[in-house]
Design an enzyme around this catalytic site. Structure first.
Site, PDB file in Angstrom:
ATOM      1  CD  GLU A  51      -1.710  -2.337   1.789  1.00  0.00           C
ATOM      2  OE1 GLU A  51      -2.608  -3.179   1.962  1.00  0.00           O
ATOM      3  OE2 GLU A  51      -0.507  -2.540   2.122  1.00  0.00           O
ATOM      4  CG  PHE A 113     -10.010  -9.196  11.529  1.00  0.00           C
ATOM      5  CD1 PHE A 113      -8.783  -9.639  11.970  1.00  0.00           C
ATOM      6  CD2 PHE A 113     -10.277  -9.219  10.166  1.00  0.00           C
ATOM      7  CE1 PHE A 113      -7.833 -10.108  11.088  1.00  0.00           C
ATOM      8  CE2 PHE A 113      -9.333  -9.679   9.261  1.00  0.00           C
ATOM      9  CZ  PHE A 113      -8.106 -10.133   9.727  1.00  0.00           C
ATOM     10  CD  GLN A 114      -7.524  -6.870   7.894  1.00  0.00           C
ATOM     11  OE1 GLN A 114      -8.433  -6.660   7.101  1.00  0.00           O
ATOM     12  NE2 GLN A 114      -6.366  -7.394   7.530  1.00  0.00           N
ATOM     13  CE  LYS A 163     -17.534  -5.766   3.329  1.00  0.00           C
ATOM     14  NZ  LYS A 163     -16.848  -7.057   3.505  1.00  0.00           N
ATOM     15  CG  MET A 467      22.884  12.571   3.529  1.00  0.00           C
ATOM     16  SD  MET A 467      24.081  13.698   2.771  1.00  0.00           S
ATOM     17  CE  MET A 467      23.217  14.128   1.263  1.00  0.00           C
TER      18      MET A 467
END
Length: 559
Positions: A51, A113-114, A163, A467
């Site tokens: 993602e 969940f999630q 949802k 760097m």
């Protein structure tokens, strides 16, 4: 007509002219993806490997075009994986709309969940964010999100949709977006008149350009303004290409790794005109000494940036395109021959140099410039290679340099280059990376391979975090704590394993041949360039020092 929330999402994207989305599906956003499948001929979806890669691709798409980039993610870890991409876009004021879906309304607040409070997480790094719990409000929220992302100072907007909303039906009516135009009403004419007076009385004006000029599509207005007042121009990292880097008036980048000509020149000016820049600490060095011999005129669309990091003499709050037009219209043609001659002497006295006896980062960048004739979109990761790409490639137009400036996100460039190439298929797109950054994101080579996106990835392979090592060498008595990248990894073979063409090069001749092949390839190519681990970016300003104290390797040797 009656549509589900998922259908409304797709229809609203079509309203906004969106034809490209980057993302990764999951359970909470499944209804949206199911609807996207039915409209795959109208909206192309690119499935990234992660993602974060999707968020960077949307960002790169936006930077390359000026349009809004769009990405999707599911709830929980899907949404949190995009946070770095959201923050990257926020710090550089990039218009991106990120659509996530959360658990159903009846499951919110129950550690389901999630489930994650993505609004709470992203509130500090978004221009605005929404959670939609009522399907009747969905269409208006999406329309508002796109408008917010593009108006004034651009930025990322997150829309989180429960949802149940994606499955519930409501009435939907098509609505054509209203054109987004800069707001002229906020510009104070008295401020403009005072600025005109300041410029007219200046004998040594100096123009400093930031990314706001590109965001305002004001490059042409800037060119005319600079010609009118006959002044030298320096830019920030984000301002690359906003003013033509091949112009005689251009003196280079300002700040920590800016040219001595730019840093010294600004220090001798009597009026610093700052357009679309927020005075980053990497630009100004010691704020107490920055421009302390000059008056400072700041032009910025975001009034909150004025007097935030540097207290200025005068300011104009407003869109850069409109302000520059007004200033140019009211100014007479000026000539500063003596001042411009002095600036040219600085440029001659302090050129950017590098060793020519071996393959180096600057030589790689200059070779890329020569072989692309300066007509490529250059993306970068973050580190030494980023600075060399800023110093040694001449950007003659905006949106040719795409890089994470404010957040400094290692792992940004590959996803961004995919987004830029999708947005501009007719252009050559090259991502310049360090080997440390490549380790963070090479999984997105699978995305480039899957869709046969012909980007070119050039790795500056010095087997260290370059760097950080440079700082350890200069300021930490060579204590190289956790910056050596142990392991004999063949990045070209890794690229081949990901379905890309991979090549190793050790000298300019091999690089030239590899680039020739890559530029004619019809798929993604990775060129792994071996350079010395102790090559450094010069000039440099020590942290907290004045930019007038920029030093080079030769200066250190003389000491």
């Amino acid at each position: 007509m009656e549509l589900t929330g998922a259908q409304i999402v797709i229809e609203c994207l079509k309203e906004q002219g969106v034809d490209t989305v980057f993302g990764f599906p999951g359970g909470a956003i499944l209804n949206v993806y199911d609807e996207l499948y039915k409209h795959r001929d109208e909206i192309t979806h690119y499935l990234t490997s992660h993602e974060q890669g999707a968020s960077h691709a949307a960002d790169g798409y936006a930077r390359a075009t000026g349009k809004v980039g769009v990405c999707f993610a599911t709830s929980g870890p899907g949404a949190t994986n995009m946070v770095t991409g959201i923050a990257t876009a926020y710090m550089d004021s990039i218009p991106v709309v990120m659509i996530t879906c959360n658990v159903g309304l009846n499951l919110l607040g129950k550690d389901s969940f999630q489930e994650i409070d993505i609004l709470g997480i992203t509130m500090p790094v978004t221009k605005y964010n929404f959670i939609v719990k009522d399907v009747t409000k969905l269409a208006d929220v999406i329309r508002r999100a796109f408008r917010i992302a593009q108006t004034g100072r651009p930025g990322p907007v997150v829309i989180d949709i429960t949802k149940n909303v994606t499955a519930t039906k409501t009435e939907y009516t098509y609505k054509k977006p209203e054109p987004i135009l800069p707001d002229a009403s906020v510009i104070n004419e008295i401020d403009v008149e005072k600025a005109v007076t300041m410029i007219a009385h200046s004998k040594r004006p100096f123009v400093f350009v930031g990314g706001g000029v590109t965001l305002a599509n004001a490059s042409e207005e800037l060119r005319r303004f600079v010609k009118k007042i006959d002044a030298p121009v320096a830019d920030s990292l984000m301002g690359k290409g906003a003013f033509d880097g091949t112009s005689d008036a251009y003196v280079g980048m300002l700040g920590m790794h800016g040219t001595k000509a730019a840093n010294y020149g600004l220090n001798q000016s009597d009026l610093i005109i700052v357009v679309g820049s927020r005075f980053s600490d990497r630009v100004i060095g010691n704020p107490k000494t920055f421009g302390n011999k000059a008056q400072i005129l700041q032009i910025d669309v975001d009034a909150s940036e004025i007097n935030k990091n540097i207290v200025v003499t005068h300011c104009i709050a407003g869109d850069a395109k409109l302000v520059l037009r007004k200033l140019s219209a009211q100014l007479n043609q000026m000539e500063h021959n003596e001042w411009m001659q002095y600036i040219n002497e600085l440029k001659t006295r302090y050129p950017l140099t590098y060793p020519k006896d071996r393959l180096t980062g600057p030589q790689i960048v200059e070779t890329i410039y020569e072989m692309t004739h300066g007509d490529a979109v250059i993306c970068t990761e973050v580190g030494q290679h980023q600075m060399w790409a800023a110093q040694f490639y001449k950007y003659d137009a905006p949106r040719k340099f795409i890089s994470s400036g404010g957040l400094g996100t290692m792992g940004y460039g590959l996803g961004a280059s995919i987004g830029a190439k999708v947005a501009c298929p007719e252009k050559t797109v090259i991502n310049i990376a360090g080997d440390g950054c490549f380790r963070m994101n090479f999984n997105e080579l699978l995305t480039a391979s899957k869709y046969n996106i012909p980007i070119i990835e050039v790795i500056f392979n010095n087997s260290v975090l370059g760097m950080v090592r440079q700082w350890q060498t200069l300021f930490y008595e060579r204590r190289y704590s956790s910056t050596i990248l142990d392991g004999d990894f063949d990045y070209a073979r890794i690229a081949e394993a990901c379905g890309c063409r991979g090549m190793n090069v050790t000298n300019k001749e091999e690089l030239t041949e590899a680039l020739k092949e890559a530029l004619s390839a019809d798929g993604p190519v990775v060129i792994n360039c071996f350079i010395d681990c102790d090559d450094k970016v010069w000039p440099m300003v020590a942290p907290g020092a004045s930019i007038s104290e920029a030093f080079s390797e030769e200066d250190m040797i003389r000491k």
